[in-house]
Scaffold this motif. Sequence first.
Motif: not given
Length: 405
Positions: A21-23, A30-37, A362-366, A391-393
């Motif tokens: 999941x972390x990877x 790294x691809x520019x997506x605003x993911x919250x991990x 859908x919401x880029x939260x891992x 907070x964002x996640x």
Amino acid sequence: MPAARISQRISAIAESATLAVDAKAKALKAAGRPVIGFGAGEPDFPTPDYIVQAAIEAAGQPKYHRYSPAGGLPELKQAIADKTFRDSGYKADAAQVLVTNGGKQAVYNTFATLLDPGDEVIVPTPFWTTYPEAIRLAGGVPVEVFAGPEQEYLVTVEQLEAALTDRTKILLFVSPSNPTGAVYSPEQVRDIGQWAASKGLWVVTDEIYEHLTYDGVPFTSIATAVPELGDKVVILNGVAKTYAMTGWRVGWMIGPADVIKAATNLQSHATSNVSNIPQVAALAAVSGPLTAVDEMKLAFDRRRKAIVAGLNAIDGVDCPTPKGAFYVYADVRALLGKEFPSANGPVRPSTSAELAALILDEVEVAVVPGEAFGPSGYLRLSYALGDEDLATGVARLQDFLGKAK
């Protein structure tokens, strides 16, 4: 019929779900997506300066450019023994310590040294994803004992007794717990340890979160609380969580001298010594003050309260307040089977794995699904990340999960 390219033993191993999941989250970032991990259990703080400086100085010393004893630098082994007595009251000498390449190698070494094929290990569940894989690699059989949120993810002596067979050799005991953050009270630790001692079982206790407890809840080492265990206890630990040193890869196991000698023999053929520079850094860490973890705990405690409140504000989510580590283990069984919007039309996830995948898409939260740690129906989230990201996640989760029908 051609022979299989990969051995059955290795083919049976599942990839570490938390690292996977972390990877994926890091690749998307790294691809520019605003993911919250929320996936990996990794403090977002830098390693303290004095530890880094010790490593820098060691790198310039030719003696650390050479092989060192497979079991660890003698001075580090003694310092680990001293630190263990300081922090938990458990007395050991340097001959009872093996320095390993991170906590995972300590886990593997221990089970490989103690288990014969068919030996059973009682594994309180939810469990850290690596435990059952290391047990199986050693030829052992993990026996899951599940405790849900109704009992604060804490197993009872009665449950352990029900899982006992004539093949049981080891009880795995973890407090504070990854993935749930559950912490056993001193009385519960004593009762479980005395039960194990009365059955003649080994106890393998993972104490890597020993310094991360909250609300005045104490850490209790089963090795200290139950002297009746005698020489049938192995302690696992490391510098990763206490000193924000996950990437330095220094862990250890403490146990009877014969077990440590055998495990050292194994390590001498597997990896030899841990890199000397991280060993010197670990020496500075365990010999120094606990100021760094005390400062981190203030942030972790603040985040713990924020994430619990935020998740419990979502209909269908039940998130008990953890007493240790830096994880929450949210019960999302009430959301499974409900309808969620997606880019490809409405979706009804039937497992927490499907729900976690949907959340990421859908919401880029891992987040890590419960299947990685035991039964489906749960999500693990680490709150060892920045306050703003947290907070964002959580806000994204509230918005998306709140759309369930």
